[in-house]
Design an enzyme around this catalytic site. Structure first.
Site, PDB file in Angstrom:
ATOM      1  CD  GLN A   1       4.901 -15.191   9.990  1.00 10.50           C
ATOM      2  OE1 GLN A   1       5.063 -15.730   8.984  1.00 10.50           O
ATOM      3  NE2 GLN A   1       3.944 -15.540  10.952  1.00 10.50           N
ATOM      4  CE  LYS A   2       3.553  -4.732  11.664  1.00 12.41           C
ATOM      5  NZ  LYS A   2       2.102  -4.425  10.682  1.00 12.41           N
TER       6      LYS A   2
ATOM      7  CG  HIS B   1       6.804  -1.930   2.227  1.00 12.91           C
ATOM      8  ND1 HIS B   1       6.607  -0.989   3.133  1.00 12.91           N
ATOM      9  CD2 HIS B   1       5.426  -2.533   2.543  1.00 12.91           C
ATOM     10  CE1 HIS B   1       5.378  -0.690   3.484  1.00 12.91           C
ATOM     11  NE2 HIS B   1       4.816  -1.449   3.134  1.00 12.91           N
TER      12      HIS B   1
ATOM     13  CG  MET C   1      -1.774  -1.366   1.283  1.00 18.15           C
ATOM     14  SD  MET C   1      -3.407  -0.778   1.983  1.00 18.15           S
ATOM     15  CE  MET C   1      -2.921  -0.776   3.574  1.00 18.15           C
ATOM     16  N   GLY C   2       2.211   1.025  -0.260  1.00 15.39           N
ATOM     17  CA  GLY C   2       2.897   2.057  -0.464  1.00 15.39           C
ATOM     18  C   GLY C   2       3.526   2.869   0.886  1.00 15.39           C
ATOM     19  CE1 TYR C   3       4.586   8.749   3.979  1.00 13.89           C
ATOM     20  CE2 TYR C   3       5.218   7.195   5.836  1.00 13.89           C
ATOM     21  CZ  TYR C   3       5.046   8.538   5.361  1.00 13.89           C
ATOM     22  OH  TYR C   3       5.457   9.678   5.996  1.00 13.89           O
TER      23      TYR C   3
ATOM     24  CD  GLU D   1      15.865  -0.947   4.810  1.00 21.17           C
ATOM     25  OE1 GLU D   1      16.163  -1.874   4.677  1.00 21.17           O
ATOM     26  OE2 GLU D   1      16.136   0.229   3.981  1.00 21.17           O
TER      27      GLU D   1
ATOM     28  CD  GLN E   1      -6.275  -3.612   2.381  1.00 27.16           C
ATOM     29  OE1 GLN E   1      -6.173  -4.143   1.240  1.00 27.16           O
ATOM     30  NE2 GLN E   1      -5.369  -3.683   3.392  1.00 27.16           N
TER      31      GLN E   1
HETATM   32  P1  AMP Z   1       1.375  -2.888   3.421  1.00 27.62           P
HETATM   33  O1  AMP Z   1       1.932  -1.712   2.609  1.00 27.62           O
HETATM   34  O2  AMP Z   1       1.481  -2.428   4.981  1.00 27.62           O
HETATM   35  O3  AMP Z   1       0.078  -3.669   2.927  1.00 27.62           O
HETATM   36  O4  AMP Z   1       2.372  -3.999   3.457  1.00 27.62           O
HETATM   37  C1  AMP Z   1       2.871  -4.756   2.293  1.00 27.62           C
HETATM   38  C2  AMP Z   1       3.503  -6.088   2.587  1.00 27.62           C
HETATM   39  O5  AMP Z   1       4.591  -5.540   3.443  1.00 27.62           O
HETATM   40  C3  AMP Z   1       2.933  -7.067   3.351  1.00 27.62           C
HETATM   41  O6  AMP Z   1       2.771  -8.284   3.159  1.00 27.62           O
HETATM   42  C4  AMP Z   1       3.392  -6.914   4.748  1.00 27.62           C
HETATM   43  O7  AMP Z   1       3.039  -7.970   5.447  1.00 27.62           O
HETATM   44  C5  AMP Z   1       4.736  -6.562   4.428  1.00 27.62           C
HETATM   45  N1  AMP Z   1       5.188  -5.731   5.479  1.00 27.62           N
HETATM   46  C6  AMP Z   1       4.773  -4.763   6.315  1.00 27.62           C
HETATM   47  N2  AMP Z   1       5.655  -4.463   7.137  1.00 27.62           N
HETATM   48  C7  AMP Z   1       6.613  -5.551   7.344  1.00 27.62           C
HETATM   49  C8  AMP Z   1       7.655  -5.519   8.115  1.00 27.62           C
HETATM   50  N3  AMP Z   1       7.660  -4.739   9.122  1.00 27.62           N
HETATM   51  N4  AMP Z   1       8.588  -6.515   7.885  1.00 27.62           N
HETATM   52  C9  AMP Z   1       8.401  -7.383   6.943  1.00 27.62           C
HETATM   53  N5  AMP Z   1       7.252  -7.285   6.063  1.00 27.62           N
HETATM   54  C10 AMP Z   1       6.234  -6.139   6.000  1.00 27.62           C
END
Ligand code: AMP
Length: 278
Positions: A145-146, A34, A27-29, A32, A58
């Protein structure tokens, strides 16, 4: 690095790609965490595709869709350094044109934990990820895994619907003091950010007791809850010790266990987890 904004352009690029494609939906922003997904994808595949899409379906009415942090220019600069082949950045109208009316519902495991606290969340996640898989057609897709329940939901969807790709889990990246990296950490005041370390402390407490032989879930959950409740800025949403695949709560840890929690700090809701054993 190519940046494409329409489904048609993404499909046209995909047809031209030879060799394996690794896909990282975000979802951007970017942080590390990502980038760790992108690096893992880079190691396994010839081409990496990253999507940046803040998926409205979502987010619930009380959620932070409008406020969700966005910085596409910075994101693109970061991805450019990671040897990313294609960035797919569609608009909401491109993904959900007028008349859109098909949804993917993964039942059972979506009714607990995040699903219980955020009704409709996983319907939106499963639908957008299914759409992205159809558009990008990756050989492998990388998830953190977060978001352990999200990972379990995606694995179930891929298995139940016979989707033709491999799902790869990447360990959680943390700040040096233990706080899991998250785009939402940016909402935290300095006091809340300090308080949020209690998530990691509670997970470490559970692991420590488990390593010493504690297998009683009620006792572990109580110890974690008491620790978090001593932090004045923290408001517990849930503390769970469950089977990592079915997400059913355990009474006794007689197999690998997913310890997960959701806690609010002011208006910010953070999640974190660790797996014991396995
Ligand atoms: P999001 O942009 O928050 O939807 O996250 C995109 C992907 O990055 C998802 O698969 C998350 O589980 C993963 N992600 C987010 N934060 C972390 C993190 N701290 N460590 C590893 N993967 C992450």
């Amino acid at each position: 690095m190519k940046v494409v904004e329409t489904v048609a352009a993404m499909k046209a690029e995909r047809v031209r790609l030879a060799g394996s494609v690794g896909f990282v939906p975000t979802m951007g922003y970017l942080h590390e965490g990502h980038l760790a997904l992108a690096r893992r994808a880079r190691a396994d595949n010839l081409t990496i595709v990253v999507s940046i899409f803040v998926n409205p379906s979502q987010f619930g009415p009380q959620d932070d869709f409008a406020a969700y942090p966005r910085d596409p220019e910075r994101d693109l600069a970061l991805l450019d350094k990671e040897n990313v082949g294609i960035v797919f950045m569609p608009s909401a109208e491109e993904m959900y044109p007028e008349g859109f009316n098909s949804w993917v519902a993964v039942e059972g495991i979506t009714e607990r934990l995040e699903g219980e606290s955020r009704p409709g969340h996983f319907r939106g996640v499963a639908t957008v990820v299914a759409k992205l898989f159809n558009i990008v057609q990756p050989d492998r897709a990388y998830f953190g895994q977060k978001d352990a329940q999200q990972l379990a939901v995606i694995r179930k969807m891929v298995s139940d619907l016979n989707m033709n790709l491999e799902i790869v889990a990447v360990p959680t990246l943390r700040e040096p003091e233990g706080l899991a990296m998250s785009s939402r950490n940016t909402y935290l005041s300095p006091e809340e950010r300090k308080a949020a370390l209690v998530l990691w402390k509670a997970l470490c407490l559970a692991r420590g007791h488990w390593e010493q032989g504690q297998r009683d879930v009620a006792s572990l959950r109580q110890d974690m809850t008491s620790l978090i409740e001593r932090e004045p800025f923290a408001n517990i949403d849930y503390v769970s010790i469950a089977d990592p695949e079915t997400l059913e709560e355990l009474d006794v840890i007689d197999r690998p266990a997913l310890v997960s929690l959701a806690v609010r700090f002011g208006g910010t809701r953070l999640i974190d987890n660790t797996v014991l054993g396995g």
